[in-house]
Structures are given as structure tokens and as C-alpha cells.
Design an enzyme around this catalytic site. Structure first.
Site, PDB file in Angstrom:
ATOM      1  N   GLU A 147      58.802  24.705 -16.269  1.00 45.58           N
ATOM      2  CA  GLU A 147      58.481  26.121 -16.178  1.00 45.58           C
ATOM      3  C   GLU A 147      59.113  26.937 -17.314  1.00 45.58           C
ATOM      4  O   GLU A 147      59.891  27.857 -17.088  1.00 45.58           O
ATOM      5  CB  GLU A 147      58.886  26.654 -14.799  1.00 45.58           C
ATOM      6  CG  GLU A 147      58.058  25.961 -13.734  1.00 45.58           C
ATOM      7  CD  GLU A 147      58.322  26.421 -12.317  1.00 45.58           C
ATOM      8  OE1 GLU A 147      59.481  26.681 -11.977  1.00 45.58           O
ATOM      9  OE2 GLU A 147      57.354  26.507 -11.539  1.00 45.58           O
ATOM     10  N   GLU A 171      55.352  17.994  -8.733  1.00 44.70           N
ATOM     11  CA  GLU A 171      55.960  18.541  -7.513  1.00 44.70           C
ATOM     12  C   GLU A 171      54.837  18.688  -6.492  1.00 44.70           C
ATOM     13  O   GLU A 171      53.764  19.176  -6.828  1.00 44.70           O
ATOM     14  CB  GLU A 171      56.594  19.913  -7.767  1.00 44.70           C
ATOM     15  CG  GLU A 171      57.788  19.859  -8.700  1.00 44.70           C
ATOM     16  CD  GLU A 171      58.397  21.221  -9.006  1.00 44.70           C
ATOM     17  OE1 GLU A 171      58.255  22.150  -8.187  1.00 44.70           O
ATOM     18  OE2 GLU A 171      59.011  21.337 -10.075  1.00 44.70           O
TER      19      GLU A 171
END
Ligand code: GAL
Length: 965
Positions: free
Chosen positions: A410, A486
Site C-alpha cells: 500500500e 490478503e
């Protein structure tokens, strides 16, 4: 302000990165007690802090490695995405807690002359080092090694080492991982001698050719004197200078069979022990391959965590974690979101886990300012980005367990990320590169996403993901394997939907599996004055900005107790699929491993009637090669006399394995063999009105209201239909689909009941009500039909939803409160643990016993928990053995679900931490016909349609009878 602290340069004076080598060069472990001074702001540069002669005897004694916030200085703070300081790169606030560390060490008299290196394995976030009063340099990159040349400053005898660590620095902008902000020297510090003609660096590339079964070995030692390599087991003795050695037939390394070969590299001045694993990793024809076979990663994300020590994880805990992963059938780890302590990778090599090694990089907080000034696309930060990936790869590249490099997490988009990928491709072409934030996968080698719902994963599996505006980018991406870096957010109760993901992974070759988020709940252990222990989450330290319990989203609770979600995961990831087909009289088994056969496993069977074992034995299932299936005849067992006979087939370790003891179960399956015919119906009783009461078998009712007051001699309160549950994190769906706000808006937490009729007829006492919330015209028409036969009081409960319902129901069942002395709970149903309908693969039919306290799962934020499914009968007893038996009457399909607690759902909902829940002297019991699944909407998709509890007509039939003492 110092310019280094708020500058773009990642370090000064540090040595170039290199592998961590197990060398025979003398070394001093500098962990232990240091002197420590805590300053709330950055001090002036020349305050004499590093002077060898400074009298620091008044300073505190302080452990290294550790975080100062966990030792009484400052306080931990948790944010997920947001920076806890203004987004003003590269600047940080004046209030910048600083730890000054000093220690002396005595150089042993036999310490050799020459070079030496001071190594810091982790310092969060900015480290500056002095030896004997002279500055060595500074370094950033909290989870990366920093080494400094120190030999020229060492003195015989006593030496003084000083380190100053600042909590905030420009580098903090690159370290915005979703975790506690914790500072200090949190990994080890070592002084290592550097011999003349030593081995400065060493890289191993140990390949495996699956077509020939042979290995190749290339060892490079840049900048070193000539080095020899010896690998006696393979008869290899040769030069280690870029030569590719053909080593002949080898056993390849895999997570399933982590075969390591001991080797030694030696130069004139140094010897280095190596553990070599031969294996190949490649992306071929759109699939992720290892040793020539497609991989399906059964993975978890792992942050480093310990409830007392934070990211300073003790070695024995690391080993326990790897063992727990292996024991729960996990075979892969993403080191979210930074390189782990190096010992963790040693354990992965030794015990077998595929590792995606992630660089220490995240700039998620720029999302809050629409990614303006994101370092990822700012050339001034380029060197810092490259420095981070170089240090990651240099330290960890010799680990066979590491199969992919991840650039970070991210960090938005930008050229600096591409530059990192280019660097890896050039310097380690043997491993694919991963970064989830490259949507076109233009510079990475796998297509990666997080939290994609099942339907989308299926589309991707079919290479049918929506087209972008760039057809060539689409074609490129569709040619790559897919990884869910994820998924299945394990926050609080849940996650649901694991089995459905696994089916997709197994079905579509493009899907290479993924990594459940995440292994740990990062709770911090706290103790009340009376010793009561609890675990803190965001906000518990008075943070101005925080993200609450979002830090508690693991499969393992902070005390490392496996959560019910982990039990479901172990069943989902089972390496053998077992199906007991009682109808056909066979057990089907399939080896789901990629490389290993099942010769390390033995198959046991057990037939049990109402949970009491009738017979057991071993099943002659043949050894299965990877992918192979078998069918074995079921043993003959006698039929049921009193209830259900279940066959459980359990696949277990046939001997002690490196990661489990003999008998450890890796997979199981169950089937119902026979069921006894019900006996003759005992004589029915009729309701008898006596004054204000109606008596019916073992039940006593209020004649006016039709409410049950007493059953089997026990007072009963609040007996009525219940639909509320304390919303789970997934129900709250803060970062996914928020369902609980609908429930509250509708008023499901404040339903009121209106009596419509009470009829004490010949056969039954019938109460009809309407249960509905204030301010709404929707509700449920409820019928409670009470009858009695023999010693049993029967309830036929029916609830019919009426009106326009905008949402599924949390649950439908009977609520009641019973006397508090009931504490032992025994049931024949599914267990032993909690489950939801979309995560029930880990609970089996059996007979289980627990206490009321033992039934609770202490999620860090209290919420619905402890649900036991598929209950055929349930017994609640006091200390003298007397109590109540409740049995399923068939109305709810395969048994009812129950919860038993010392508080009600409203108290559970209101509490912020489990220790705040005050036990009442009552037992709150719920007998549920059905409930809404769990899903993983705390950060991902909600409950799949087939596991939602759609408002409709729901029925429950349960019988109550007295248990004598
Ligand atoms: C992801 C992130 C993780 C964690 C998770 C939610 O977006 O990569 O670090 O924040 O969400 O728990």
C-alpha cells in the site's frame, strides 16, 4: 531539527548490505541491559551524550532488544492508514521522542586485530551510532539491518557504544504499516570481527531441474578473497566464485519436504556454515511453479507480534509460531509488511514454509491526501526506495524458503516502485516480484489483489477480469498467475467463506492461492490492580487518532490461543481430503499435497454412538502420491441402540515429525452411519390451570401471559424469541459492507413483544405474539406452542417475518435466563469449538463438555461468540449434577445452535473489553434455529448469499427435561 532526520538520504556511514552469514568470526552479542535516557524532543547534537566519559550511572537500566513504549516511556499508538503526524513530508513534529542508549563492553583479550562490524538488526525509526565518542553514521529502515565499520575505533578492554534513536524521521513516511507505532532498538545488536581475507558477502543460488532431478549450485563471494565451497553429502568440493556446479541428483527443498544440505564456505580467514535448499521457482504459462509443479499457497500474513514485547519477538516464540502454522496446515507466509527477524526465515527453511518476503515500505497515509506528494513517485525518495529493497534482498536471498520478493504494501503508485522491481529483476532473476499496488502488473510477475470477493476471484480464475482501457496491459496481466495477498480478514469472530475461496483456488489453475489476513491479534497485555489480565487495542493509550480494535484481526489471540477461525482454516487447508460416504460404505481420500506422498500419515477410524466410542481402528488407506485418490471400504460397526452412530476418520502423523508429534491430526472426515428409531411416544400431559399458573408436564407458566416461569424445577426468565446478537466486527463491516448499522436502524437490538393470544387448550399451551421494534412496521409473528410428553416439556417455536425487511436477520431462536448455579455444559453436537454456518468446517459431531466460562471466546472487542452448532442435546448441570436437559426435536434440521453466558447480548455489545463484562448470577441461554453467517466484511466481502439468514419462516423444536443430581 537535524537535516539527516528530515532528509531523503536513507543512511550515511553504513556498510553496503550483505547476506547474514553464520560465520566462525568472533562476535560479541551486545543485547542485554543498556543505559537509557528518554527525551521528549530531539536534543542538541553536541550535548556530550556519546562521550565515553559521560557518567550515565543515573540513567535507567533498559533491555535491548525492546520497544521503549512497552517499558514505561511514552505510549504505544495504533493507526491503520493515517499518519499520527501532519502529512508534511519529509518533516516530522518537534515533539519527537528520542531514546539515548549507552552501553560499555569489554573486548575479550583474545579478540583479534583488524576490522569489525557493528550490526543493528532493527531500530525504529532513525538510528545514529557512536563508538568511543566517534560517530559511525546513521541509518533508517526500521526492519532492515544496519551495519557500520567499527574496527578502527575499537580499543582493547572497555569500549563505549552509544546509539540515539528517534521515533519520527523522514523515513516514518515510508513505514506507515497498519500496526502499533513502537520505537527503539527492538532487534539485536552484535559486534562481529571481520578477518583479513574473510568472506565479505556470499550469495547462494541452488537450482533444481525437475526434469532430471538434479541440482545446480552457484556461490558468489563478491569482494572476498578466494573461497572454497564444500558440500560433503553431495561430494562437492570446489571454488565458489561464480562457477555453476552440477551437483547431480538431489532431494529438492519444498515447504512440504524442507530438505536442507549442510555446506561450508571457507576463505583463508573465515568459515561460513550454510544450509542449502535446492529448488526452482518460476512463472510459466500463467502459473506459479516450484520445482516444476504449480503451487497453491495456503498462506497467512504474519506481522511480528508478542503481547508483552511488541515486535521484539523472543526466539522461542518465533519457533512456536512456525510450529503452530505448520500444525494448522499453513504452508506459506507473507512477511507483512517488512522483512522479519532473520531467525524467522531460518525456521521457515528448516520446518518448511513458502515465504513472500516483503520490503519495509508502506505510504498508505498519503491516501488521506489523495496521494499528493506520495514518495513512491517522487524522485527525491528514489534512493531510499532502492536502499530498502537492496537491503531486503541482500540479507535474505540465501533462504530457500523465500520464493518471492514483495516491494512493500500500500504505497500507491509510482516510478520508484518500478525502479525497485527493475533492480530485483537485475540482481535476483531467480524469484518473481510481487506488489499488490501495480494494477496492470506492468513491473511485477504475479497479479495480486487483496480482499477480492469470491465472484471476482472466480472471474480472475477464468482470466475474465474486466478489461481496462489498455488491451495490451490486459493481455499481459491475464497471462500472469494470481495471488490474493490478503483475504478472509480474520478480525473478531470469523472469517467466513474460507472453504469457498479454497474451492476456487483448487478449480482454476491461474489462482495460486493466497494469504489470510492475518496471523496475530496485536493486543498489548495489561493488568488491572487485582491482577486481571486484558489486551489493549487502539485508543486504550489515549491516542488522539487511532483505529480502535482494527489491530486485532488475527487467527491467533494475543495469548496465542488459536481462535475458532484458525480451526476452520486448518480444516480448509487440510493436506488430505477425507470423505466418509456411509451410503456407499467407503472412505474416499485424496492427497492434496503438491510434492509429498502420505507415507508420513496414518488413517484412523472411530465409530461413536452419541459421542461414546464403540469401536476404533486403523484404516488401510494406501500411501497416496500427490494428487492421488483412494477408496477404502468402511469397517462394519454395529448399529445404533440409542441414538446416532458417527464414523470419524482422522488422518494423523504416523510418527514424530519435525513440526508435530505422532498422532497430530492433519485432516478428518465424518459421516452418519446409523440412527436408532425413536422409541414409542410417552403419554402426553395436558395443561392444567391452577390459579395464576398453568402446569404442563415439567413446565409452569403464567396463566395470563403464557410465559414460561419454571422448567424442570428451575426458574426461567425472559423466555422469548430473540433475533439480536452483539454484532461481530464482520457485522459492523467498518471497511467492508456494514450490516450492523442496518440492524440497529431497524431496531433489532430493541425489539418489544406484544401478546396477541394465550390459549391453554387440551393438547398444548399456545402463546402468539408479535415481536417488533419501535418506530417500524416490520416484525415477526411468533407462535410458542408448549406441550408435554412423559418427562419432557416441548416447545414448537415458529417465527414468521412480516413487513418489508431491508436486511438479513442476525439470528432466530429462543432466549431464556436460568439459575446461575448451572455451570457444566455437556452436549452432543458439533464442537468442541465455536462456529458460524459459513465457517463450520472445523467442528465435528461429538460429545463435548465445558464450563460456561470455557465456552466464551475472548475476542479483544466483545462480540457474538461461543456459538455451538448442530446440537442434538445439551445438558446444563450444577455442582451436584442436577440440572436441565434440552434436546432437539428435529425442527431446526441438524440440531440447534446454542450459546450460554453469564451476561446477555446487550451487555456483550456494550463492553469494550472482555474483562469489563460483569458476570450475573444467571445463565443466559440461547437456543437458535439459525443464524446469519460470519463473512469477512470487517475488511472484505460480506456473507455469501447461501449463508445469509433471510427473513422468512423459521422453526425450532426443543424438549426440556429435568436432570436428577
Ligand atoms: C490491508 C493492509 C493490511 C491491513 C488490512 C486490514 O489493506 O494491507 O496492512 O491494514 O488491510 O486489516
Amino acid at each position: 531539527m537535524t537535516s539527516d532526520l528530515e532528509g531523503f538520504a536513507p543512511s550515511a556511514g553504513a556498510r553496503p548490505p550483505r547476506a547474514r552469514l553464520d560465520s566462525d568470526a568472533p562476535a560479541l552479542d551486545l543485547d542485554g541491559t543498556w543505559r537509557f535516557r528518554y527525551l521528549p524532543e530531539v536534543p542538541a547534537d553536541h550535548d556530550g551524550f556519546a562521550d565515553p566519559g559521560l557518567d550515565d550511572s543515573g540513567w535507567d537500566e533498559f533491555p535491548v532488544p525492546s520497544h521503549w513504549q512497552l517499558h514505561g516511556y511514552g505510549a504505544p499508538a495504533y493507526t491503520n492508514v493515517h499518519y499520527p503526524f501532519p502529512v508534511d513530508p519529509p518533516f516530522v513534529p518537534d515533539e519527537n521522542p528520542t531514546g539515548e542508549y549507552r552501553r560499555t563492553f569489554d573486548l575479550p583479550p583474545d579478540w583479534p586485530e583488524g576490522g569489525a562490524v557493528l550490526r543493528f538488526d532493527g531500530a525504529d525509526s532513525f538510528l545514529r551510532v557512536w563508538l568511543n565518542g566517534t560517530e559511525l553514521g546513521f541509518s533508517t529502515g526500521s526492519r532492515l539491518v544496519a551495519e557500520f565499520d567499527a574496527g578502527h575505533l575499537l580499543r582493547p578492554g572497555r569500549n563505549v557504544l552509544a546509539a540515539r534513536v528517534h521515533q519520527w524521521s523522514a523515513a516514518s513516511y515510508l513505514e506507515d504499516q497498519d500496526m502499533w507505532w513502537l520505537s527503539g532498538l527492538f532487534r539485536g545488536v552484535t559486534l562481529q570481527h571481520r578477518p583479513a581475507e574473510g568472506i565479505e558477502d556470499l550469495t547462494v543460488v541452488a537450482g533444481y531441474d525437475h526434469t532430471t532431478g538434479t541440482g545446480t549450485l552457484r556461490v558468489d563471494t563478491p569482494g572476498s578473497a578466494p573461497v572454497r565451497i564444500d558440500l560433503p553429502e553431495l561430494g562437492l568440493h570446489g571454488a565458489a566464485t561464480g562457477t555453476v556446479h552440477e551437483v547431480g541428483p538431489v532431494e529438492p527443498w519444498s515447504a512440504e519436504s524442507p530438505r536442507l544440505y549442510a555446506a561450508e564456505a571457507a576463505s583463508a580467514g573465515e568459515r561460513v556454515r550454510l544450509r542449502i535448499g535446492f529448488r526452482s521457482v518460476a512463472v510459466e504459462n500463467g502459473r506459479l511453479m516450484a520445482n516444476g509443479r504449480p503451487l497453491l499457497l495456503r498462506g497467512v500474513n504474519r506481522h511480528e507480534w508478542h503481547p508483552d514485547h511488541g515486535r521484539a519477538v523472543p526466539p522461542e516464540t518465533m519457533r512456536a509460531d512456525v510450529l503452530a502454522m505448520k500444525q494448522h496446515n499453513v504452508d506459506a507466509v507473507r512477511t507483512s509488511h517488512y522483512p522479519p527477524h532473520p531467525s524467522f526465515l531460518d525456521l521457515c527453511d528448516e520446518l518448511g514454509l513458502w515465504v513472500v518476503d516483503e520490503c519495509d515500505l508502506e505510504t498508505h497515509g498519503f491516501e488521506a491526501v489523495e496521494w499528493r506528494d506520495n514518495p513512491s513517485d517522487d524522485p527525491r525518495w528514489r534512493e531510499a526506495y532502492l536502499d530498502r529493497i537492496r537491503r531486503t534482498v541482500a540479507r535474505d536471498r540465501n533462504h530457500p524458503s523465500v520464493i518471492m520478493w514483495s516491494l512493500g504494501n500500500e504505497a500507491g503508485r509510482g516510478e520508484n516502485l518500478r525502479a525497485m522491481a527493475d533492480w530485483v529483476h537485475e540482481h535476483d532473476p531467480t524469484r518473481p516480484v510481487h506488489y499488490e499496488g501495480d494494477p496492470d502488473s506492468s513491473y511485477v510477475d504475479v497479479y495480486s489483489r487483496m480482499y477480492a470477493p469470491h465472484a471476482e476471484v472466480e472471474e480472475i480464475g477464468r482470466c475474465g477480469e474486466p478489461a481496462t482501457e489498455d488491451p495490451s496491459a490486459d493481455a499481459h496481466r491475464r497471462g500472469l498467475p494470481f495471488v490474493l495477498c490478503e483475504y478472509a480478514h480474520a478480525m473478531g469472530a470469523g472469517p467466513g467463506g474460507l472453504a469457498e475461496y479454497q474451492r476456487l483456488f483448487e478449480r482454476y489453475p491461474r489462482l495460486a492461492g493466497g494469504f489470510v489476513w492475518e496471523w496475530f491479534d496485536h493486543g498489548i497485555r495489561r493488568r488491572e490492580d487485582d491482577g486481571t489480565e486484558w489486551f489493549a487495542y487502539g485508543g486504550d493509550f489515549g491516542e488522539v487518532l487511532h483505529d480502535g480494535s482494527f489491530v486485532a484481526d488475527g487467527l491467533v489471540l494475543p495469548d496465542r490461543a488459536p481462535s475458532p477461525g484458525l480451526t476452520a482454516l486448518a480444516a480448509t487447508f487440510a493436506p488430505v481430503r477425507v470423505e466418509v460416504d456411509a451410503g456407499a460404505g467407503v472412505v474416499r481420500a485424496e492427497n492434496l499435497r503438491t510434492f509429498a506422498d502420505t507415507s508420513d500419515l496414518a488413517v484412523h477410524w472411530e465409530a461413536a454412538e452419541e459421542g461414546v466410542v464403540l469401536e476404533r481402528g486403523t484404516l488401510p488407506v494406501p500411501v497416496l502420491a500427490p494428487g492421488e485418490r483412494s477408496e477404502t471400504e468402511l469397517p462394519q460397526v454395529r448399529g445404533a441402540a440409542v441414538g446416532q452412530v458417527w464414523m470419524t476418520v482422522s488422518v494423523r502423523a504416523a510418527r514424530d515429525l519435525p513440526w508435530a508429534e505422532e498422532g497430530h491430526e492433519v485432516a478428518w472426515g465424518q459421516g452418519l452411519l446409523t440412527e436408532a428409531e425413536p422409541g414409542p411416544e410417552p403419554a402426553a400431559h395436558h395443561p392444567v390451570t391452577e390459579g395464576r399458573h398453568v402446569r404442563l408436564g415439567p413446565g409452569v407458566f403464567d396463566a395470563r401471559t403464557g410465559r414460561l416461569l419454571e422448567v424442570a424445577g428451575l426458574g426461567a426468565e425472559g423466555v422469548r424469541l430473540g433475533v439480536w446478537r452483539a454484532p461481530t466486527d464482520n457485522d459492523e463491516g467498518t471497511h467492508g459492507f456494514p450490516l450492523a448499522p442496518f440492524w440497529r436502524a431497524v431496531g433489532l437490538d430493541r425489539m418489544v413483544e406484544r401478546r396477541r393470544s394465550v390459549e391453554a387448550g387440551h393438547e398444548a399451551l399456545q402463546l402468539r405474539t408479535r415481536l417488533a421494534p419501535a418506530a417500524r412496521d416490520l416484525g415477526l409473528e411468533v407462535s410458542y406452542r408448549w406441550s408435554a410428553a412423559g418427562s419432557t416439556l416441548w416447545l414448537d417455536l415458529e417465527a414468521r417475518a412480516v413487513g418489508e425487511w431491508p436486511c438479513p436477520l442476525p439470528r432466530v431462536g429462543l432466549d431464556l435466563a436460568l439459575p446461575g448455579f448451572l455451570d457444566t455444559v455437556e452436549w452432543f453436537g458439533r464442537g468442541p469449538g465455536e462456529a458460524f454456518r459459513d465457517m463450520d468446517q472445523g467442528v465435528r459431531v461429538g460429545r463435548f463438555t465445558d464450563t460456561v466460562a470455557g465456552l466464551q471466546t475472548p475476542y479483544l472487542r466483545p462480540q457474538e461468540n461461543g456459538v455451538r452448532l448442530g446440537t442434538r442435546w445439551l445438558e446444563l448441570r450444577g455442582a451436584d449434577g442436577a440440572g436441565l436437559r434440552i434436546r432437539d426435536g428435529g425442527g431446526a434440521g441438524e440440531g440447534f445452535a446454542f450459546t450460554a453466558r453469564r451476561w446477555d447480548d446487550h451487555a456483550l455489545d456494550a463492553a469494550r473489553h472482555p474483562h469489563e463484562l460483569a458476570a450475573e448470577d444467571r445463565l443466559h441461554l440461547r437456543l437458535d434455529a439459525d443464524h446469519h453467517g460470519s463473512g469477512s466484511a470487517s475488511c472484505g466481502p460480506g456473507v455469501l448469499p447461501e449463508h445469509q439468514l433471510t427473513p422468512g419462516t423459521h422453526r425450532l423444536r426443543v424438549g426440556f427435561s429435568r436432570l436428577p443430581g
